[in-house]
Write a protein that holds these residues in place. Structure first.
Motif, short mmCIF file in Angstrom:
data_model
loop_
_atom_site.label_atom_id
_atom_site.label_comp_id
_atom_site.label_asym_id
_atom_site.label_seq_id
_atom_site.Cartn_x
_atom_site.Cartn_y
_atom_site.Cartn_z
N SER A 141 0.77 -1.04 0.21
CA SER A 141 -0.10 0.05 0.38
C SER A 141 0.49 1.39 0.09
O SER A 141 0.61 2.23 0.01
CB SER A 141 -0.76 -0.04 1.63
OG SER A 141 0.11 0.03 3.04
N VAL A 162 -4.46 2.34 2.30
CA VAL A 162 -4.64 1.45 3.28
C VAL A 162 -4.62 2.57 4.32
O VAL A 162 -3.23 2.21 4.83
CB VAL A 162 -4.03 0.06 3.32
CG1 VAL A 162 -4.66 -0.20 3.86
CG2 VAL A 162 -4.83 -1.09 2.12
N SER A 168 -10.80 0.97 3.85
CA SER A 168 -9.70 0.86 2.73
C SER A 168 -8.33 -0.33 2.90
O SER A 168 -8.26 -2.04 1.57
CB SER A 168 -8.51 2.35 2.80
OG SER A 168 -8.02 2.27 4.45
N ASP A 171 -10.85 -3.10 0.74
CA ASP A 171 -11.22 -2.91 0.15
C ASP A 171 -9.71 -3.26 -0.71
O ASP A 171 -10.03 -4.48 -1.75
CB ASP A 171 -10.88 -1.14 -0.49
CG ASP A 171 -12.16 -0.53 -0.03
OD1 ASP A 171 -13.30 -0.99 -0.69
OD2 ASP A 171 -12.00 0.33 -0.24
#
Length: 392
Positions: A141, A162, A168, A171
């Motif tokens: 990330s 993230v 997130s 996700d």
């Protein structure tokens, strides 16, 4: 579960009394009719309105609404929305799909990281000799990883930022699943962090997961402030408090379950919008509640209710114990691999221990295949004792 036996009034309970020699007053039947009418009205009110919220229940019984609920007819379930009906149909058909008969099904190892993976050399030893039975996916990330193992080269997926505790995180998990599902040979999907290490050799973990009849999603009911206390009424009517669950995010799921996660938008949106840190004065974390609640609602019998990834919460802090180099011994890892009971602790004043055996296809087996959180400094010790604690 014990159920109370309802007392039934019958002919054997009646006593024949001598009739009165004088005709009773006509006021008697009027009062009887009035009392019966009041009772009928009361029962109608308690039936129409939710029993658990009606203080009037306690007029009849000291047990309150629970006593009435034992014999009142059940209220009909609410009417489902078009979105709920459509979702349930899709989930049902996906879950009914038979697993394909593949010559060599694979496990997808999905790593959720901020950047480079400190234990690639250890994972390289773990994967060595088992090519064709696994695939690797890396979601980094923050920065592009520098890989030291051939099994991780060119295995990075498109990643995004993230934020801990935010949607997130979910996700990123779904992004990993989407990429892994693109390979039809992947039949099991394991989510791992950059601090995770394997506790067994490859063959043991491969057989444990691929021949299991369930997925491993941590899930339990916590009535305390760090469980149900995070629930928001804004999730109604699709997500009720009675269905709200909590658990570790580190799942290991079968292909059918991975597909329903990707097919879901309805329940995901509820957690995206109403399970956030600081929302309405509550700290709700979607990665701890979305999947446990989702699977509890759509397929409770299809999950094990514990994670195959071990973490040590014995220090009772906001974050689990981190293992340092001096902590890493064969004895430590053998102790973790010998655990065969799943333990959850509620966050209310009772601090209730919820203990259940770890069952694999109905047989008691060790719970854990992986463990975290190991600091990078533990790598050399882990490499030295790898064959001793895994049996490789």
């Amino acid at each position: 579960m014990k159920t109370s036996k309802g007392w039934r009034f019958g002919m054997r309970d009646m006593h024949i009394l001598p009739g009165s020699r004088h005709r009773s007053s006509s006021r008697g039947p009027v009062w009887i009719l009035l009392l019966v009418s009041l009772a009928i009205v009361f029962l109608l009110i308690t039936y129409v309105y939710p029993l658990q919220r009606s203080a009037a229940c306690y007029i009849i019984s000291s047990r309150g609404c629970e006593a009435l609920a034992d014999w009142l007819p059940l209220a009909s379930e609410r009417e489902l929305s078009d979105e709920e009906i459509a979702s349930r149909v899709v989930f049902r058909d996906i879950l009914k799909m038979p697993a394909p008969k593949l010559k060599t099904p694979k496990i997808a190892f999905m790593f959720l990281s901020t950047g480079s993976l400190p234990f690639e050399r250890l994972w390289d030893m773990f994967f060595l000799g088992h090519e064709g039975k696994f695939t690797v996916y890396v979601h980094a990330s923050r920065e592009k990883p520098v890989h030291t193992s051939r099994y991780f080269v060119n295995r990075d997926i498109r990643s995004d930022q993230v934020v801990w505790g935010k949607i997130s995180m979910v996700d990123a998990e779904k992004r990993l699943l989407a990429n892994a599902l693109d390979d039809s040979d992947n039949q099991h999907f394991v989510l791992l962090s950059d601090s995770c290490v394997p506790l067994h050799d490859f063959d043991y973990i491969y057989n444990y997961l691929l021949y299991s009849n369930i997925s491993y999603v941590d899930c339990f009911e916590d009535p305390g402030p760090h469980g149900n206390g995070r629930y928001s009424d804004h999730m109604l009517p699709e997500v009720a408090l009675k269905d709200f669950r909590k658990g570790s995010q580190w799942f290991s799921i079968k292909r059918q379950h991975a597909l329903v996660v990707m097919a879901d938008y309805l329940y995901y949106a509820k957690f995206r919008d109403f399970c956030q840190p600081g929302l309405d004065g509550k700290n709700c974390y979607a990665d701890e509640h979305y999947l446990p609640t989702f699977f509890h609602m759509i397929d409770p019998a299809g999950i094990a209710n514990w994670s195959v990834t071990h973490v040590d919460w014995s220090e009772a802090k906001w974050h689990p114990k981190s293992y340092k180099a001096e902590d890493v011994t064969v004895e430590l890892l053998k102790n973790i691999t010998s655990i065969d009971l799943s333990v959850h602790v509620t966050s209310d004043e009772k601090k209730e221990l919820q203990i259940r055996p770890c069952l694999w296809n109905g047989f008691n087996r060790p719970c854990y295949l992986f463990a975290r959180k190991f600091l990078p400094e533990t790598l050399d010790n882990l490499l030295q004792i790898f064959s001793n604690y895994t049996g490789a």
